[in-house]
Scaffold this motif. Structure first.
Motif, short mmCIF file in Angstrom:
data_model
loop_
_atom_site.label_atom_id
_atom_site.label_comp_id
_atom_site.label_asym_id
_atom_site.label_seq_id
_atom_site.Cartn_x
_atom_site.Cartn_y
_atom_site.Cartn_z
N LEU A 397 78.91 61.84 13.06
CA LEU A 397 79.86 62.49 13.95
C LEU A 397 79.91 63.99 13.62
O LEU A 397 80.20 64.37 12.48
N TYR A 398 79.66 64.79 14.62
CA TYR A 398 79.66 66.25 14.45
C TYR A 398 81.01 66.80 14.91
O TYR A 398 81.39 66.64 16.07
N LEU A 399 81.76 67.43 13.99
CA LEU A 399 83.07 67.99 14.30
C LEU A 399 82.91 69.49 14.59
O LEU A 399 82.20 70.20 13.88
N SER A 400 83.61 69.96 15.62
CA SER A 400 83.53 71.36 16.00
C SER A 400 84.87 71.81 16.57
O SER A 400 85.83 71.03 16.62
N ARG A 401 84.91 73.09 17.04
CA ARG A 401 86.12 73.68 17.62
C ARG A 401 87.33 73.54 16.69
O ARG A 401 88.42 73.12 17.09
N GLY A 402 87.11 73.88 15.42
CA GLY A 402 88.20 73.81 14.46
C GLY A 402 88.68 72.39 14.24
O GLY A 402 89.88 72.15 14.11
N GLU A 548 75.82 60.13 22.94
CA GLU A 548 75.89 61.03 24.08
C GLU A 548 77.31 61.08 24.66
O GLU A 548 77.51 61.33 25.84
N SER A 549 78.29 60.84 23.80
CA SER A 549 79.70 60.89 24.19
C SER A 549 80.44 61.81 23.23
O SER A 549 79.96 62.12 22.14
N ALA A 550 81.64 62.23 23.65
CA ALA A 550 82.43 63.13 22.81
C ALA A 550 83.90 63.00 23.17
O ALA A 550 84.25 62.58 24.29
N ILE A 551 84.76 63.34 22.21
CA ILE A 551 86.21 63.41 22.45
C ILE A 551 86.69 64.77 21.98
O ILE A 551 86.15 65.34 21.02
N THR A 552 87.70 65.31 22.68
CA THR A 552 88.25 66.61 22.33
C THR A 552 89.77 66.56 22.37
O THR A 552 90.35 66.13 23.39
N LEU A 553 90.43 66.96 21.29
CA LEU A 553 91.88 67.06 21.26
C LEU A 553 92.31 68.32 21.99
O LEU A 553 91.79 69.42 21.71
N ILE A 554 93.25 68.18 22.94
CA ILE A 554 93.68 69.31 23.76
C ILE A 554 94.82 70.05 23.07
O ILE A 554 95.78 69.44 22.59
N GLN A 555 94.71 71.37 23.06
CA GLN A 555 95.79 72.21 22.51
C GLN A 555 96.91 72.29 23.55
O GLN A 555 96.72 72.84 24.64
N LEU A 556 98.08 71.74 23.26
CA LEU A 556 99.19 71.70 24.22
C LEU A 556 100.21 72.79 23.90
O LEU A 556 100.41 73.16 22.76
#
Length: 556
Positions: A397-402, A548-556
């Motif tokens: 799992l590659y973590l990015s965007r902080g 080929e899938s990904a999840i991103t936590l949204i900054q609220l």
């Protein structure tokens, strides 16, 4: 790895050339290919194990460097590969073709004129020959002997209302001459209407019983709160002189006695309601299946038996009052005030107030569930900021965007060894624990599949078993998202959900109130699924990510 993961679900042999599909289940490559090649998909594909639906045929992913391949390399000599399974032959639960010799194929249709069941090959004459043009074909059924008149050996076609039985044409000549007779089709149509009314009544009773169950659960939860009142009174009575210690003991006994009696009463009725709800649901399912059958005779014969079972015992109305009046205790304490010169008037007032439990439990002892919002702006009042914990992330799992985004890659990342890391499943947890309040967060997902959920910290981190998978055990809850459907999972329960596709999922957790809700985020919030649970400890948001899938936590 457990023995369950060492074998293929389809062939029950050791896994050979193991592959995985988006829902996370593993099969032999040849078994999965054969299964999908021989199954009538009608435009969709099912996982053989969990029945998750995919609009397009997923691309299986080979499991390289796993325990499966290691096991194979160390197990010399190799046993021969399992034969390709043939899913056209009739199994123990299938209806076999009456024309097949030797090993029978599955029957796909039954002829009510020939009183025989046919596989696809032997059914062709019924479609191609004019001789069979008037024969009636229905989906395969068993017990063909029930379709024949035992006296005349003719097919049952009529229903005698006088004698309430199915008859053949020859029965009208003598045995049922002059009786009130109609076709089986006409009788079925009339009984179908009555059956619908009966089913509606059962469903209404299920709704009523569920409502009673919910009310009883709320009352029981309130009853359990009373246990803390004993500790509250202990603190007050601890400062009093020895002469009133007996009163303290009597109060504790009174609370415990009332609680035990009320709990026993409520739990007894809850158990009866649970049995009746399960029975009603079973009958409702049987009625649904019966309503869909094309066989009028089978419908009529089963209808009367089902109707006879719908009479149910009416349970008495149960009212549980979780709060008790301690008026006599308060009165006794008030009478003792004049003999307690050691205490000031302020202390006596406190004793009088705490000794009397009014119609409400004090607010400090009540756990008030949060009223779940309806609009996104209202949800945002509970927004929490989350980050992915690299110490828990699967090595690919590659973590990015902080540490806000996770994507599954083919190459492992340079993570250091950590006991908290998932070593075999593409999962990652958030660093933040959530407990005691209400929380809201949003997740963008993309690709072939991903799971969004929460878990206790104690979820297992090593291996492929269900004890490690988020949503497959008692310690976790999840929503699996694919391009065509959703699946809510907890422990052994799995609920398939048909809802519009959404790439952004909103999650609302009321930890104290015991709810976990998933929403499709848009101009309006559309509920996908809501779990009800009694969370016994803090939970951590967690995710399962496919290739080929990904999840991103949204900054609220």
């Amino acid at each position: 790895m457990s023995s369950e993961q060492d074998s293929c679900y389809l062939c029950k042999e050791y896994l050979r050339d193991p592959v995985s599909i988006p829902c996370g289940h593993i099969f032999c490559s040849i078994c999965l290919k054969t299964y999908w090649d021989h199954t009538d998909h009608t435009g969709s594909y099912l996982c053989p194990q969990c029945r998750v639906t995919y609009n397009k045929r997923p691309t299986p992913r080979r499991i390289g460097g796993s325990r499966h391949s290691t096991m194979q390399r160390n197990s010399e000599p190799f046993p021969p590969p399992p034969p390709s399974p043939d899913y056209n032959y009739a199994g123990p639960q299938d209806v076999g073709c009456d024309m097949c010799v030797g090993k029978k194929h599955k029957a796909i249709k039954t002829c009510l004129m020939c009183l025989a069941s046919y596989c696809e090959k032997h059914l062709k004459p019924h479609y191609e020959s004019a001789t069979f043009k008037r024969h009636k074909l229905v989906d395969e059924i068993g017990h063909l002997d029930r379709q024949i008149c035992p006296q005349h050996q003719k097919g049952l076609e009529l229903f005698c209302r006088t004698d309430q039985m199915c008859i053949c044409v020859l029965c009208t000549v003598k045995e049922h001459k002059g009786h009130d007779m109609v076709s089986a089709e006409q009788e079925r149509a009339e009984e179908q209407q009555r059956l619908g009314a009966t089913q509606a009544e059962i469903q209404e009773r299920i709704h009523d019983r569920l409502k009673q169950m919910e009310e009883l659960k709320q009352a029981v939860d309130a009853l359990k709160v009373c246990t803390t009142i004993i500790h509250h009174t202990d603190k007050t009575f601890g400062d009093m002189i020895r002469s009133i210690e007996r009163m303290q003991q009597e109060m504790a006994k009174l609370i415990t006695s009332n609680k035990r009696a009320a709990l026993n009463n409520a739990e007894g009725h809850m158990e009866r309601l649970s049995h009746e709800i399960a029975d009603l649901k079973r009958r409702d399912s049987e009625i649904t299946q019966l309503s869909r059958t094309e066989d009028h005779i089978h419908f009529i014969q089963s209808y009367h038996m089902l109707i006879a079972q719908t009479e149910a015992e009416e349970l008495p109305t149960v009212s549980v009052n979780p709060y008790f009046s301690f008026g006599p205790v308060t009165k006794a304490i008030s009478e003792m005030k004049q003999h307690m010169n050691e205490f000031s008037n302020d202390e006596l007032v406190k004793v009088a107030k705490t000794g009397e439990l009014s119609d409400r439990v004090p607010a400090m002892y009540k756990s008030v569930p949060v009223q779940e919002p309806h609009y996104r702006d209202d949800f945002l009042r509970y927004a929490c900021q989350l980050t992915l914990d690299p110490n828990t992330a699967y090595r690919q799992l590659y973590l990015s965007r902080g540490n806000k985004k996770a994507a599954l890659k083919r190459d492992p990342q340079s993570y250091h060894d950590n006991a908290a890391r998932f070593d075999s499943l593409p999962q990652v947890l958030c660093a933040e624990s959530l407990s005691g309040g209400a929380y809201y967060w949003e997740v963008d997902w993309s690709g072939e599949g991903a799971s969004i959920g929460v878990t206790y910290k104690g979820i297992k981190r090593t291996g492929y078993g269900d004890s490690c998978r988020i949503g497959y055990n008692r310690k976790s809850w999840s929503l699996f998202c694919s391009d065509s459907s959703y699946s809510a999972r907890h422990n052994k329960d799995q609920i398939e959900i048909s809802a519009p596709y959404s790439s952004r999922i909103g999650v609302f957790l009321d930890h104290a109130g015991g709810t976990l809700s998933f929403y499709a985020v848009g101009e309006t919030m559309s509920l996908i699924h809501r779990f009800k649970a009694s969370f016994s400890e803090a939970v951590y948001p967690g995710f399962w990510v496919w290739y080929e899938s990904a999840i991103t936590l949204i900054q609220l």
